[in-house]
Design a protein around this motif. Structure first.
Motif, mmCIF file in Angstrom:
data_model
loop_
_atom_site.group_PDB
_atom_site.id
_atom_site.type_symbol
_atom_site.label_atom_id
_atom_site.label_comp_id
_atom_site.label_asym_id
_atom_site.label_seq_id
_atom_site.Cartn_x
_atom_site.Cartn_y
_atom_site.Cartn_z
ATOM 1 N N VAL A 97 35.893 47.679 28.846
ATOM 2 C CA VAL A 97 37.030 48.138 29.323
ATOM 3 C C VAL A 97 37.880 47.156 29.911
ATOM 4 C CG1 VAL A 97 37.778 49.499 31.806
ATOM 5 C CG2 VAL A 97 35.798 50.148 30.472
ATOM 6 N N ALA A 98 39.264 47.167 29.630
ATOM 7 C CA ALA A 98 40.083 46.149 29.852
ATOM 8 C C ALA A 98 41.170 46.675 30.809
ATOM 9 C CB ALA A 98 40.626 45.630 28.843
ATOM 10 N N TYR A 99 41.429 45.709 32.043
ATOM 11 C CA TYR A 99 42.485 45.841 33.021
ATOM 12 C C TYR A 99 43.692 44.973 32.661
ATOM 13 C CZ TYR A 99 39.346 48.986 34.940
ATOM 14 O OH TYR A 99 38.162 50.039 34.887
ATOM 15 N N VAL A 100 44.713 45.281 32.465
ATOM 16 C CA VAL A 100 45.916 44.353 32.003
ATOM 17 C C VAL A 100 47.162 44.261 32.956
ATOM 18 C CG1 VAL A 100 47.432 43.296 30.170
ATOM 19 C CG2 VAL A 100 45.146 44.248 29.661
ATOM 20 N N PRO A 101 47.549 43.407 33.717
ATOM 21 C CA PRO A 101 48.655 43.301 34.782
ATOM 22 C C PRO A 101 49.907 43.597 33.803
ATOM 23 C CG PRO A 101 47.703 41.261 34.571
ATOM 24 C CD PRO A 101 46.761 42.125 33.841
ATOM 25 N N VAL A 102 50.800 44.256 34.212
ATOM 26 C CA VAL A 102 52.122 44.835 33.351
ATOM 27 C C VAL A 102 53.044 43.319 33.671
ATOM 28 C CG1 VAL A 102 54.197 45.945 33.322
ATOM 29 C CG2 VAL A 102 51.923 47.137 34.027
ATOM 30 N N ASP A 103 52.942 42.842 34.763
ATOM 31 C CA ASP A 103 53.889 41.403 35.138
ATOM 32 C C ASP A 103 52.777 40.690 35.841
ATOM 33 O OD1 ASP A 103 55.536 39.807 35.566
ATOM 34 O OD2 ASP A 103 56.878 40.772 36.529
ATOM 35 N N ILE A 104 52.423 39.591 35.172
ATOM 36 C CA ILE A 104 51.359 38.748 35.631
ATOM 37 C C ILE A 104 52.036 37.881 36.783
ATOM 38 C CG2 ILE A 104 51.617 37.090 34.191
ATOM 39 C CD1 ILE A 104 48.242 38.027 35.466
ATOM 40 N N LYS A 105 53.431 37.785 36.685
ATOM 41 C CA LYS A 105 53.968 36.910 37.427
ATOM 42 C C LYS A 105 54.389 37.445 38.989
ATOM 43 C CE LYS A 105 56.566 34.296 33.730
ATOM 44 N NZ LYS A 105 57.978 33.914 33.137
ATOM 45 N N GLU A 106 54.022 38.851 38.961
ATOM 46 C CA GLU A 106 54.468 39.326 40.105
ATOM 47 C C GLU A 106 53.184 40.204 40.624
ATOM 48 O OE1 GLU A 106 56.793 39.668 42.359
ATOM 49 O OE2 GLU A 106 58.327 38.299 41.184
ATOM 50 N N LYS A 198 43.420 38.168 42.724
ATOM 51 C CA LYS A 198 43.444 36.908 42.337
ATOM 52 C C LYS A 198 44.051 36.447 40.982
ATOM 53 C CE LYS A 198 39.964 35.942 45.789
ATOM 54 N NZ LYS A 198 40.530 34.680 46.664
ATOM 55 N N LEU A 199 44.799 35.478 40.849
ATOM 56 C CA LEU A 199 45.403 35.245 39.641
ATOM 57 C C LEU A 199 44.144 34.880 38.547
ATOM 58 C CD1 LEU A 199 47.794 35.120 37.962
ATOM 59 C CD2 LEU A 199 48.296 32.997 38.780
ATOM 60 N N HIS A 200 43.226 34.080 38.869
ATOM 61 C CA HIS A 200 42.250 33.411 38.227
ATOM 62 C C HIS A 200 41.470 34.170 37.805
ATOM 63 C CE1 HIS A 200 40.297 33.267 41.952
ATOM 64 N NE2 HIS A 200 39.034 33.335 41.323
ATOM 65 N N SER A 270 44.579 35.229 55.537
ATOM 66 C CA SER A 270 45.099 35.675 54.277
ATOM 67 C C SER A 270 45.121 34.191 53.292
ATOM 68 C CB SER A 270 46.538 36.231 54.473
ATOM 69 O OG SER A 270 47.382 35.340 55.063
ATOM 70 N N SER A 271 45.291 33.047 53.844
ATOM 71 C CA SER A 271 45.452 31.894 53.029
ATOM 72 C C SER A 271 44.140 31.580 52.376
ATOM 73 C CB SER A 271 45.802 30.683 53.769
ATOM 74 O OG SER A 271 45.048 30.447 54.848
ATOM 75 N N ALA A 272 42.922 31.998 52.916
ATOM 76 C CA ALA A 272 41.698 31.763 52.277
ATOM 77 C C ALA A 272 41.247 32.890 51.457
ATOM 78 C CB ALA A 272 40.599 31.718 53.240
ATOM 79 N N LEU A 273 41.778 34.257 51.389
ATOM 80 C CA LEU A 273 41.456 35.294 50.725
ATOM 81 C C LEU A 273 42.379 35.376 49.614
ATOM 82 C CD1 LEU A 273 40.824 37.866 53.383
ATOM 83 C CD2 LEU A 273 39.215 36.509 52.209
ATOM 84 N N LEU A 274 43.702 35.051 49.590
ATOM 85 C CA LEU A 274 44.620 35.323 48.492
ATOM 86 C C LEU A 274 45.408 34.163 48.055
ATOM 87 C CD1 LEU A 274 46.341 38.242 50.379
ATOM 88 C CD2 LEU A 274 44.819 38.478 48.306
ATOM 89 N N ASP A 275 45.578 34.061 46.685
ATOM 90 C CA ASP A 275 46.314 32.951 46.133
ATOM 91 C C ASP A 275 47.635 32.876 46.829
ATOM 92 O OD1 ASP A 275 43.962 32.314 44.666
ATOM 93 O OD2 ASP A 275 44.764 33.448 42.829
ATOM 94 N N THR A 276 48.449 34.149 46.918
ATOM 95 C CA THR A 276 49.638 34.048 47.578
ATOM 96 C C THR A 276 49.649 35.534 48.128
ATOM 97 O OG1 THR A 276 51.992 34.104 46.792
ATOM 98 C CG2 THR A 276 50.657 35.110 45.375
ATOM 99 N N THR A 277 50.713 35.373 49.046
ATOM 100 C CA THR A 277 50.921 36.728 49.845
ATOM 101 C C THR A 277 52.459 37.109 49.547
ATOM 102 O OG1 THR A 277 51.696 35.306 51.969
ATOM 103 C CG2 THR A 277 49.242 36.358 51.758
ATOM 104 N N SER A 278 53.014 36.710 48.520
ATOM 105 C CA SER A 278 54.489 37.001 48.362
ATOM 106 C C SER A 278 54.460 38.340 47.686
ATOM 107 C CB SER A 278 54.733 35.999 46.909
ATOM 108 O OG SER A 278 56.144 36.484 46.571
ATOM 109 N N GLY A 279 55.458 39.145 48.479
ATOM 110 C CA GLY A 279 55.820 40.410 47.972
ATOM 111 C C GLY A 279 54.845 41.403 49.149
#
Length: 354
Positions: A97-106, A198-200, A270-279
């Motif tokens: 089973v694969a989950y693919v983000p539509v826009d990895i930059k957002e 998480k991006l990674h 949030s800085s410890a849990l998330l790579d970014t909080t943008s958006g």
């Protein structure tokens, strides 16, 4: 207008048959008494035309219309579907089973696509289910050809809570040829929804050009360990364990002991849990932090005596009040207090599992 046409007068009653013409503008109209009346062409109207081109003698043979010969309809060309190509090593069953983000930059805003990947030489009939309370709800079912992937759905981040537990059931077979029989697969997987933030956790892979989060259902004929416990197998394992330990002295210990281990520290910043909080809105961040808090409490709820330190910071106290509300509402048996000021400052709460 020609000789033989029946006409009527425009401005008065009567009419007749055209018998001839006088000049360009006068026509001779012969009435039923045989009189020819000179009349301006503009003052008569043709009411019946004597068409000599289609008139024929009554004694002549009737003209039969030529039969219409229909052209034969073009026959569709025969369609031959190519047999799916088999690959070396593909007789070992591997499905994902694969989950693919539509826009990895957002990553915070993007939607995600779900796929079933069949990396084998077998046709696969599958069902894809999600847990619904104590039961299950089937979301998709169908067939996948060998060495292909099939798109199931696109979903938004808001439905992640509905996908914490999934089940995939598989039946493998080949068509028009002999094959090795594969046992049916019923795999239940716990999806870590935190990974979708998480991006990674989205990795390069051989199935998609994009980064993807991939869970194996069965790999090289080895199914993933199901979440459900086989009571019969568990009983057999316990009996085997007891038999192997009969030579060892039995040590009787209390059922519950107070844990003397170091406390479990969870930083909810949030800085410890998330790579970014943008958006993300403040509400999005708060919901995510509370989600981590609840998962931690569920993880340790049966480990009695364990101390959990939640570092939430001082700030405006919104996160702290939300945590205290959860403790008073969902975890009433677990006492809590401010954590050590010397070690964690003002912004931490200590919870003891009871």
């Amino acid at each position: 207008m020609k000789i033989g046409d029946k006409v009527r007068f425009v401005s008065e009653k009567g009419g007749g048959v055209i018998a001839g013409f006088q000049g360009k503008n006068i026509v001779l109209v012969e009435d039923e008494d045989g009189f020819q009346i000179p009349t301006a062409i503009k003052d008569v109207v043709v009411i019946e035309s004597d068409n000599y081109e289609i008139r024929h003698d009554s004694n002549a043979e009737s003209v039969k219309p030529e039969p219409v010969v229909e052209k034969p309809k073009a026959q569709p060309e025969p369609f031959y579907e190519d047999e799916p190509e088999e690959r070396e090593g593909g007789d070992l069953l591997s499905v994902y089973v694969a989950y693919v983000p539509v826009d990895i930059k957002e990553l915070i805003k993007t939607k995600f696509e779900t796929y079933i990947v069949n990396d084998s030489n077998y046709y696969i009939h599958y069902t894809y289910l999600t847990a619904d309370g104590a039961g299950w709800r089937m979301r998709f079912e169908g067939e996948i050809e060998p060495n292909t992937k099939v798109y199931l759905e696109e979903f938004e981040r808001e439905v992640l809570n509905e996908m914490e537990r999934i089940s995939v059931q598989l039946i493998a077979y080949k068509r028009d040829k002999n094959f090795m029989l594969k046992p049916p697969v019923d795999a239940q997987i716990r999806i870590d929804t935190v990974k979708f933030y998480k991006l990674h956790t989205f990795q390069e892979n051989e199935f998609f050009e994009q980064l993807a989060l991939i869970y194996p259902i069965i790999e090289n004929d080895k199914p993933v360990r199901p979440l459900v416990i086989d009571a019969k197998k568990l009983k057999q394992e316990m009996a085997r364990k007891i038999a192997s330990d009969t030579s060892k002295p039995v040590s009787v210990q209390p059922a519950r002991t107070r844990s003397k281990e170091e406390p479990v520290v969870v930083d909810l910043h949030s800085s410890a849990l998330l790579d970014t909080t943008s958006g993300m809105t403040p509400a999005d961040i708060l919901n995510y932090q509370l989600g981590v808090f609840k998962k931690t409490m569920e993880q340790y709820k049966n480990k009695y005596g364990t101390k959990l330190i939640f570092i939430h910071g001082k700030g405006e106290g919104v996160l702290r009040h939300a945590i205290l509300h959860e403790l008073n509402y969902r975890y009433k048996k677990c006492p809590y207090q401010d954590a050590s000021f010397r070690e964690y400052g003002y912004g931490a709460t200590q919870v003891t599992i009871k």
